[in-house]
Design a protein around this motif. Structure first.
Motif, PDB file in Angstrom:
ATOM      1  N   ASN A 271       0.823  -1.219   0.000  1.00 48.92           N
ATOM      2  CA  ASN A 271       0.000   0.000   0.000  1.00 48.92           C
ATOM      3  C   ASN A 271       0.852   1.262   0.000  1.00 48.92           C
ATOM      4  O   ASN A 271       0.468   2.283  -0.588  1.00 48.92           O
ATOM      5  CB  ASN A 271      -0.932   0.008   1.214  1.00 48.92           C
ATOM      6  CG  ASN A 271      -2.018  -1.055   1.125  1.00 48.92           C
ATOM      7  OD1 ASN A 271      -2.386  -1.485   0.031  1.00 48.92           O
ATOM      8  ND2 ASN A 271      -2.530  -1.485   2.262  1.00 48.92           N
ATOM      9  N   ASN A 272       2.008   1.204   0.659  1.00 44.44           N
ATOM     10  CA  ASN A 272       2.866   2.383   0.777  1.00 44.44           C
ATOM     11  C   ASN A 272       3.940   2.453  -0.299  1.00 44.44           C
ATOM     12  O   ASN A 272       4.799   3.345  -0.240  1.00 44.44           O
ATOM     13  CB  ASN A 272       3.541   2.391   2.153  1.00 44.44           C
ATOM     14  CG  ASN A 272       2.549   2.563   3.283  1.00 44.44           C
ATOM     15  OD1 ASN A 272       1.552   3.277   3.156  1.00 44.44           O
ATOM     16  ND2 ASN A 272       2.805   1.903   4.405  1.00 44.44           N
ATOM     17  N   ARG A 273       3.937   1.503  -1.246  1.00 44.10           N
ATOM     18  CA  ARG A 273       4.938   1.435  -2.312  1.00 44.10           C
ATOM     19  C   ARG A 273       6.359   1.364  -1.728  1.00 44.10           C
ATOM     20  O   ARG A 273       7.292   1.980  -2.232  1.00 44.10           O
ATOM     21  CB  ARG A 273       4.838   2.657  -3.237  1.00 44.10           C
ATOM     22  CG  ARG A 273       3.482   2.880  -3.854  1.00 44.10           C
ATOM     23  CD  ARG A 273       3.109   1.782  -4.828  1.00 44.10           C
ATOM     24  NE  ARG A 273       1.936   2.129  -5.600  1.00 44.10           N
ATOM     25  CZ  ARG A 273       0.687   1.897  -5.211  1.00 44.10           C
ATOM     26  NH1 ARG A 273       0.459   1.311  -4.052  1.00 44.10           N
ATOM     27  NH2 ARG A 273      -0.330   2.214  -5.985  1.00 44.10           N
ATOM     28  N   ASP A 274       6.493   0.628  -0.643  1.00 43.00           N
ATOM     29  CA  ASP A 274       7.794   0.479   0.012  1.00 43.00           C
ATOM     30  C   ASP A 274       8.601  -0.567  -0.754  1.00 43.00           C
ATOM     31  O   ASP A 274       8.557  -1.763  -0.449  1.00 43.00           O
ATOM     32  CB  ASP A 274       7.600   0.060   1.468  1.00 43.00           C
ATOM     33  CG  ASP A 274       8.855   0.249   2.299  1.00 43.00           C
ATOM     34  OD1 ASP A 274       9.939   0.358   1.709  1.00 43.00           O
ATOM     35  OD2 ASP A 274       8.742   0.290   3.541  1.00 43.00           O
ATOM     36  N   PHE A 275       9.354  -0.121  -1.755  1.00 44.85           N
ATOM     37  CA  PHE A 275      10.044  -1.012  -2.678  1.00 44.85           C
ATOM     38  C   PHE A 275      10.952  -2.012  -1.962  1.00 44.85           C
ATOM     39  O   PHE A 275      10.940  -3.213  -2.263  1.00 44.85           O
ATOM     40  CB  PHE A 275      10.877  -0.204  -3.684  1.00 44.85           C
ATOM     41  CG  PHE A 275      10.079   0.735  -4.529  1.00 44.85           C
ATOM     42  CD1 PHE A 275       8.767   0.434  -4.868  1.00 44.85           C
ATOM     43  CD2 PHE A 275      10.630   1.922  -4.999  1.00 44.85           C
ATOM     44  CE1 PHE A 275       8.016   1.293  -5.655  1.00 44.85           C
ATOM     45  CE2 PHE A 275       9.887   2.785  -5.787  1.00 44.85           C
ATOM     46  CZ  PHE A 275       8.573   2.470  -6.111  1.00 44.85           C
ATOM     47  N   THR A 276      11.771  -1.525  -1.063  1.00 42.22           N
ATOM     48  CA  THR A 276      12.747  -2.401  -0.407  1.00 42.22           C
ATOM     49  C   THR A 276      12.062  -3.451   0.464  1.00 42.22           C
ATOM     50  O   THR A 276      12.510  -4.603   0.526  1.00 42.22           O
ATOM     51  CB  THR A 276      13.715  -1.573   0.446  1.00 42.22           C
ATOM     52  OG1 THR A 276      12.975  -0.713   1.323  1.00 42.22           O
ATOM     53  CG2 THR A 276      14.624  -0.738  -0.440  1.00 42.22           C
ATOM     54  N   MET A 277      10.971  -3.070   1.128  1.00 37.45           N
ATOM     55  CA  MET A 277      10.240  -4.041   1.953  1.00 37.45           C
ATOM     56  C   MET A 277       9.581  -5.101   1.082  1.00 37.45           C
ATOM     57  O   MET A 277       9.591  -6.292   1.415  1.00 37.45           O
ATOM     58  CB  MET A 277       9.181  -3.340   2.803  1.00 37.45           C
ATOM     59  CG  MET A 277       9.699  -2.720   4.093  1.00 37.45           C
ATOM     60  SD  MET A 277      10.514  -3.908   5.192  1.00 37.45           S
ATOM     61  CE  MET A 277       9.242  -5.142   5.387  1.00 37.45           C
ATOM     62  N   ILE A 278       8.991  -4.675  -0.021  1.00 36.59           N
ATOM     63  CA  ILE A 278       8.342  -5.624  -0.939  1.00 36.59           C
ATOM     64  C   ILE A 278       9.372  -6.625  -1.470  1.00 36.59           C
ATOM     65  O   ILE A 278       9.133  -7.839  -1.493  1.00 36.59           O
ATOM     66  CB  ILE A 278       7.660  -4.881  -2.100  1.00 36.59           C
ATOM     67  CG1 ILE A 278       6.505  -4.029  -1.578  1.00 36.59           C
ATOM     68  CG2 ILE A 278       7.143  -5.876  -3.138  1.00 36.59           C
ATOM     69  CD1 ILE A 278       5.889  -3.140  -2.642  1.00 36.59           C
ATOM     70  N   LEU A 279      10.524  -6.112  -1.867  1.00 37.86           N
ATOM     71  CA  LEU A 279      11.574  -6.983  -2.393  1.00 37.86           C
ATOM     72  C   LEU A 279      12.092  -7.943  -1.330  1.00 37.86           C
ATOM     73  O   LEU A 279      12.251  -9.142  -1.574  1.00 37.86           O
ATOM     74  CB  LEU A 279      12.731  -6.135  -2.932  1.00 37.86           C
ATOM     75  CG  LEU A 279      12.572  -5.601  -4.352  1.00 37.86           C
ATOM     76  CD1 LEU A 279      13.615  -4.529  -4.634  1.00 37.86           C
ATOM     77  CD2 LEU A 279      12.692  -6.723  -5.368  1.00 37.86           C
ATOM     78  N   GLY A 280      12.350  -7.437  -0.141  1.00 40.56           N
ATOM     79  CA  GLY A 280      12.873  -8.280   0.927  1.00 40.56           C
ATOM     80  C   GLY A 280      11.926  -9.393   1.298  1.00 40.56           C
ATOM     81  O   GLY A 280      12.323 -10.560   1.454  1.00 40.56           O
ATOM     82  N   GLN A 281      10.648  -9.073   1.429  1.00 42.47           N
ATOM     83  CA  GLN A 281       9.657 -10.087   1.794  1.00 42.47           C
ATOM     84  C   GLN A 281       9.434 -11.079   0.664  1.00 42.47           C
ATOM     85  O   GLN A 281       9.224 -12.270   0.904  1.00 42.47           O
ATOM     86  CB  GLN A 281       8.347  -9.397   2.180  1.00 42.47           C
ATOM     87  CG  GLN A 281       8.457  -8.623   3.494  1.00 42.47           C
ATOM     88  CD  GLN A 281       7.215  -7.794   3.783  1.00 42.47           C
ATOM     89  OE1 GLN A 281       6.865  -6.899   3.024  1.00 42.47           O
ATOM     90  NE2 GLN A 281       6.545  -8.095   4.867  1.00 42.47           N
ATOM     91  N   THR A 282       9.479 -10.594  -0.582  1.00 44.23           N
ATOM     92  CA  THR A 282       9.313 -11.494  -1.722  1.00 44.23           C
ATOM     93  C   THR A 282      10.485 -12.464  -1.829  1.00 44.23           C
ATOM     94  O   THR A 282      10.300 -13.647  -2.145  1.00 44.23           O
ATOM     95  CB  THR A 282       9.188 -10.681  -3.021  1.00 44.23           C
ATOM     96  OG1 THR A 282       8.087  -9.775  -2.914  1.00 44.23           O
ATOM     97  CG2 THR A 282       8.958 -11.601  -4.212  1.00 44.23           C
TER      98      THR A 282
END
Length: 313
Positions: A271-282
């Protein structure tokens, strides 16, 4: 065996690399800027400092290579939405919470599903079989959020037996995990009951079962060594990916019950477009999934010696 392990590890790393590359460019194509709203009222120079700090002022390919370099060193970067907090730190905080609830749900769902599946197979065509199949159909048909809200209504609102929200870490938090555990395990019970029933019925039709019965093999020995053990392969196939999902959590269930786990963090990152968090969790999600498939292949050989994952010599 050595060649098999080397080839398998290399293929796993290649798959993970392709996933990371794909996700990196996909999230960059999604409209929206995670820093735009944060730095909206700041002077232009400070805005540029923010972008420079996170490397967002560089060309896309340069950002990609920088990220891969940092990733190879074990660094997933900082969260764009929560300055000063690393991705790994946030994952370390959230993943154990999801792991606890999902592990409880997995153990309860698998054990209950196997028992119900065995009961249905042994009582084929009788009322226990029909009852188990009804539970299986209901478990697959009813969405988890419907099950969760139903449990909340009856156990919290109507009878006031269990709390709904307010999860706390530690032993005191167990009562807060009971309802989400049941809600998460209901679908697993249905799936494992159906798979194990079908697998047991197939095993029961084999010639060696008739031979074992003719030799007077006891009921318990027959149930485990001849029926249960030989019926586990289909169960192991679907169990591997579920084990990988233990640390990931359930987005919907965690939101409904207010659990600050991995799933809730993942939703917030998207929702927040937090790129680094999305990548890390993926990366964590896919890494666990790929590794679980490797473990499943190894377990196949342990459960059924007829299956060879590599050639000797």
């Amino acid at each position: 065996m050595k060649n098999y392990l080397i080839n398998r590890i290399l293929s796993m790393l290649l798959t993970l690399f392709i996933v990371v590359t794909g996700v990196f460019f996909i999230v960059r194509l999604v409209p929206g800027d995670p820093l735009a709203s944060m730095a909206r009222n700041l002077p232009e120079q400070i805005k540029q400092n923010f972008y420079a700090h996170y490397g967002l002022n560089k060309p896309l390919l340069s950002q990609y290579f920088s990220y891969i370099k940092e990733l190879c060193q074990g660094n997933m970067g900082e969260s764009l939405v929560y300055p000063g907090r690393t991705v790994i730190g946030i994952i370390k905080r959230a993943a154990p919470i999801s792991a606890r609830i999902n592990l409880q749900a997995l153990v309860f769902g698998v054990s209950s599903g196997l028992l119900l599946g065995l009961l249905a197979a042994c009582k084929k065509g009788k009322w226990p079989d029909y009852l188990v199949m009804f539970i299986a159909v209901a478990g697959i048909s009813v969405p988890s959020f419907v099950m969760a809200t139903t449990l909340q209504y009856y156990f919290t609102v109507k009878f006031n037996l269990l709390p709904t929200i307010g999860y706390k870490a530690g032993i005191a938090g167990f009562k807060y995990t009971i309802l989400p555990t049941i809600a998460l395990s209901f679908a697993s019970i249905a799936i494992y009951a159906r798979y194990f029933r079908a697998s047991v019925l197939e095993v029961l039709s084999q010639d060696y079962i008739l031979t074992a019965r003719a030799k007077g093999v006891s009921g318990l020995r027959m149930a485990w060594f001849h029926i249960g053990k030989n019926s586990l392969l289909p169960v192991i196939t679907i169990l591997g990916p579920q084990i990988a999902g233990i640390f990931i959590g359930s987005f919907v269930i965690e939101s409904i019950f207010g659990i600050p786990g991995f799933g809730q963090v993942y939703v917030e990152a998207i929702n927040n477009r937090d790129f680094t968090m999305i990548l890390g969790q993926t990366i964590l999600l896919n890494g666990l999934y790929i590794f679980s498939l490797f473990i499943v292949d190894l377990v196949y050989g342990l459960v059924d010696p007829r299956i060879k994952i590599f050639k000797k010599g």
